[in-house]
Design a protein around this motif. Structure first.
Motif, PDB file in Angstrom:
ATOM      1  N   LYS A 107      -1.932  10.578  13.201  1.00  0.00           N
ATOM      2  CA  LYS A 107      -2.749  11.450  14.060  1.00  0.00           C
ATOM      3  C   LYS A 107      -4.159  11.573  13.502  1.00  0.00           C
ATOM      4  N   SER A 108      -5.116  11.767  14.435  1.00  0.00           N
ATOM      5  CA  SER A 108      -6.503  11.987  14.018  1.00  0.00           C
ATOM      6  C   SER A 108      -6.653  13.415  13.530  1.00  0.00           C
ATOM      7  N   GLY A 109      -7.641  13.611  12.689  1.00  0.00           N
ATOM      8  CA  GLY A 109      -7.911  14.939  12.161  1.00  0.00           C
ATOM      9  C   GLY A 109      -8.716  15.768  13.142  1.00  0.00           C
ATOM     10  N   SER A 110      -8.960  16.984  12.791  1.00  0.00           N
ATOM     11  CA  SER A 110      -9.692  17.892  13.668  1.00  0.00           C
ATOM     12  C   SER A 110     -11.197  17.661  13.623  1.00  0.00           C
ATOM     13  N   TYR A 111     -11.645  16.653  12.856  1.00  0.00           N
ATOM     14  CA  TYR A 111     -13.079  16.380  12.731  1.00  0.00           C
ATOM     15  C   TYR A 111     -13.661  15.678  13.953  1.00  0.00           C
ATOM     16  N   ILE A 112     -12.809  15.236  14.895  1.00  0.00           N
ATOM     17  CA  ILE A 112     -13.299  14.619  16.124  1.00  0.00           C
ATOM     18  C   ILE A 112     -12.807  15.405  17.322  1.00  0.00           C
ATOM     19  N   LYS A 113     -13.552  15.317  18.409  1.00  0.00           N
ATOM     20  CA  LYS A 113     -13.216  16.087  19.619  1.00  0.00           C
ATOM     21  C   LYS A 113     -11.900  15.639  20.238  1.00  0.00           C
ATOM     22  N   GLU A 114     -11.752  14.323  20.412  1.00  0.00           N
ATOM     23  CA  GLU A 114     -10.565  13.801  21.063  1.00  0.00           C
ATOM     24  C   GLU A 114      -9.399  13.745  20.080  1.00  0.00           C
ATOM     25  N   SER A 115      -8.205  13.770  20.619  1.00  0.00           N
ATOM     26  CA  SER A 115      -7.005  13.679  19.804  1.00  0.00           C
ATOM     27  C   SER A 115      -6.424  12.269  19.947  1.00  0.00           C
ATOM     28  N   TYR A 116      -6.454  11.486  18.861  1.00  0.00           N
ATOM     29  CA  TYR A 116      -5.901  10.138  18.869  1.00  0.00           C
ATOM     30  C   TYR A 116      -4.584  10.124  18.108  1.00  0.00           C
ATOM     31  N   VAL A 117      -3.627   9.353  18.639  1.00  0.00           N
ATOM     32  CA  VAL A 117      -2.326   9.215  18.004  1.00  0.00           C
ATOM     33  C   VAL A 117      -1.941   7.744  18.045  1.00  0.00           C
ATOM     34  N   LEU A 118      -1.409   7.243  16.944  1.00  0.00           N
ATOM     35  CA  LEU A 118      -0.891   5.881  16.861  1.00  0.00           C
ATOM     36  C   LEU A 118       0.619   5.986  16.691  1.00  0.00           C
ATOM     37  N   VAL A 119       1.364   5.348  17.592  1.00  0.00           N
ATOM     38  CA  VAL A 119       2.830   5.407  17.551  1.00  0.00           C
ATOM     39  C   VAL A 119       3.410   4.000  17.649  1.00  0.00           C
ATOM     40  N   PRO A 120       4.564   3.773  17.002  1.00  0.00           N
ATOM     41  CA  PRO A 120       5.229   2.482  17.173  1.00  0.00           C
ATOM     42  C   PRO A 120       5.621   2.287  18.629  1.00  0.00           C
ATOM     43  N   TYR A 121       5.558   1.040  19.102  1.00  0.00           N
ATOM     44  CA  TYR A 121       5.882   0.716  20.492  1.00  0.00           C
ATOM     45  C   TYR A 121       6.761  -0.518  20.488  1.00  0.00           C
ATOM     46  N   LYS A 122       7.896  -0.405  21.130  1.00  0.00           N
ATOM     47  CA  LYS A 122       8.899  -1.470  21.130  1.00  0.00           C
ATOM     48  C   LYS A 122       9.229  -1.804  19.680  1.00  0.00           C
ATOM     49  N   LYS A 123       9.573  -3.046  19.374  1.00  0.00           N
ATOM     50  CA  LYS A 123      10.003  -3.354  18.009  1.00  0.00           C
ATOM     51  C   LYS A 123       8.868  -3.758  17.079  1.00  0.00           C
ATOM     52  N   THR A 124       7.839  -4.384  17.612  1.00  0.00           N
ATOM     53  CA  THR A 124       6.806  -4.916  16.718  1.00  0.00           C
ATOM     54  C   THR A 124       5.395  -4.456  17.056  1.00  0.00           C
ATOM     55  N   GLY A 125       5.242  -3.566  17.975  1.00  0.00           N
ATOM     56  CA  GLY A 125       3.899  -3.190  18.389  1.00  0.00           C
ATOM     57  C   GLY A 125       3.574  -1.728  18.157  1.00  0.00           C
ATOM     58  N   TYR A 126       2.417  -1.359  18.640  1.00  0.00           N
ATOM     59  CA  TYR A 126       1.918   0.005  18.509  1.00  0.00           C
ATOM     60  C   TYR A 126       1.197   0.393  19.791  1.00  0.00           C
ATOM     61  N   ILE A 128      -1.889   3.273  21.069  1.00  0.00           N
ATOM     62  CA  ILE A 128      -2.857   4.311  20.721  1.00  0.00           C
ATOM     63  C   ILE A 128      -2.981   5.207  21.933  1.00  0.00           C
ATOM     64  N   LYS A 129      -2.809   6.509  21.697  1.00  0.00           N
ATOM     65  CA  LYS A 129      -2.947   7.486  22.771  1.00  0.00           C
ATOM     66  C   LYS A 129      -4.161   8.363  22.481  1.00  0.00           C
ATOM     67  N   LYS A 130      -4.885   8.639  23.547  1.00  0.00           N
ATOM     68  CA  LYS A 130      -6.026   9.556  23.453  1.00  0.00           C
ATOM     69  C   LYS A 130      -5.695  10.732  24.356  1.00  0.00           C
ATOM     70  N   ASP A 131      -5.597  11.906  23.779  1.00  0.00           N
ATOM     71  CA  ASP A 131      -5.236  13.110  24.533  1.00  0.00           C
ATOM     72  C   ASP A 131      -3.973  12.868  25.361  1.00  0.00           C
ATOM     73  N   ASP A 132      -2.935  12.293  24.728  1.00  0.00           N
ATOM     74  CA  ASP A 132      -1.615  12.027  25.312  1.00  0.00           C
ATOM     75  C   ASP A 132      -1.593  10.970  26.408  1.00  0.00           C
ATOM     76  N   VAL A 133      -2.631  10.161  26.540  1.00  0.00           N
ATOM     77  CA  VAL A 133      -2.672   9.073  27.514  1.00  0.00           C
ATOM     78  C   VAL A 133      -2.789   7.757  26.740  1.00  0.00           C
ATOM     79  N   VAL A 134      -1.911   6.790  27.042  1.00  0.00           N
ATOM     80  CA  VAL A 134      -1.935   5.501  26.361  1.00  0.00           C
ATOM     81  C   VAL A 134      -3.216   4.761  26.762  1.00  0.00           C
ATOM     82  N   ILE A 135      -4.017   4.392  25.762  1.00  0.00           N
ATOM     83  CA  ILE A 135      -5.247   3.658  26.058  1.00  0.00           C
ATOM     84  C   ILE A 135      -5.212   2.237  25.505  1.00  0.00           C
ATOM     85  N   TYR A 136      -4.400   1.980  24.481  1.00  0.00           N
ATOM     86  CA  TYR A 136      -4.237   0.622  23.927  1.00  0.00           C
ATOM     87  C   TYR A 136      -2.773   0.408  23.582  1.00  0.00           C
TER      88      TYR A 136
END
Length: 137
Positions: A107-126, A128-136
Motif C-alpha cells: 500500500k502507498s503511504g499517506s504522503y500522496i493524495k491517491e491511494s495505490y495498492v499492489l495485489v497479486p493477480y492470478k498465479k504470476t501477475g499483479y 495496481i489499484k488506485k482508489d480501489d479501481v484496477v488501473i494496471y
C-alpha cells in the motif's frame, strides 16, 4: 552611412544568434544522473537509473478512455517489503508501496493524495489499484 551601420548591426546580431548552441541530444540528465531522452528514470529501490520498459514485471493499463494505453513496471526490494511502481500520470516519477507483516498487499503511504495498492493477480501477475479501481494488470 546610417544604412551601413544598421546593416552591420543586423549582420552582427544574426551572427550572435547563430552562435547559440542547440541542446545536445542525451544531455538531459536529471538530478540523479539519469538520461530521460534515453528512457532512463531513477529507481528509489535500486538506487540507480532504470528503464521501466526493461523491467521483469510489466503491467498494462486497464480500461483507459485514451486512444492509447500505457504500461508500468514494478520493482521489489530484496526483502519484498517494498514495491516501487512507475505511474506515468503521477507527479512523482515513482511511488513506493509498503507491505505490512506477512500480508500479500503493498500500500502507498499517506504522503500522496491517491491511494495505490499492489495485489497479486492470478498465479504470476499483479494488479495496481488506485482508489480501489484496477488501473494496471
Amino acid at each position: 552611412m546610417k544604412k551601413t551601420i544598421l546593416l552591420s548591426a543586423m549582420f552582427l546580431g544574426s551572427l550572435a544568434f547563430a552562435q547559440k548552441q542547440a541542446p545536445v541530444v542525451g544531455g538531459d540528465r536529471d538530478v540523479h544522473g539519469c538520461k530521460g531522452s534515453a528512457g532512463y528514470t531513477y529507481s528509489q529501490i535500486k538506487n540507480d537509473c532504470v528503464r521501466v520498459f526493461e523491467q521483469k514485471i510489466k503491467l498494462k493499463e486497464v480500461g483507459s478512455d485514451k486512444s492509447y494505453t500505457t504500461m508500468t513496471a514494478v520493482i521489489f526490494s530484496k526483502d519484498m517489503k517494498r514495491a516501487e511502481i512507475f505511474i506515468p500520470d503521477g507527479n512523482a516519477k515513482s511511488i513506493i508501496l509498503a507491505r505490512e507483516g506477512k500480508s500479500k498487499v503493498w500500500k502507498s503511504g499517506s504522503y500522496i493524495k491517491e491511494s495505490y495498492v499492489l495485489v497479486p493477480y492470478k498465479k504470476t501477475g499483479y494488479q495496481i489499484k488506485k482508489d480501489d479501481v484496477v488501473i494496471y494488470q
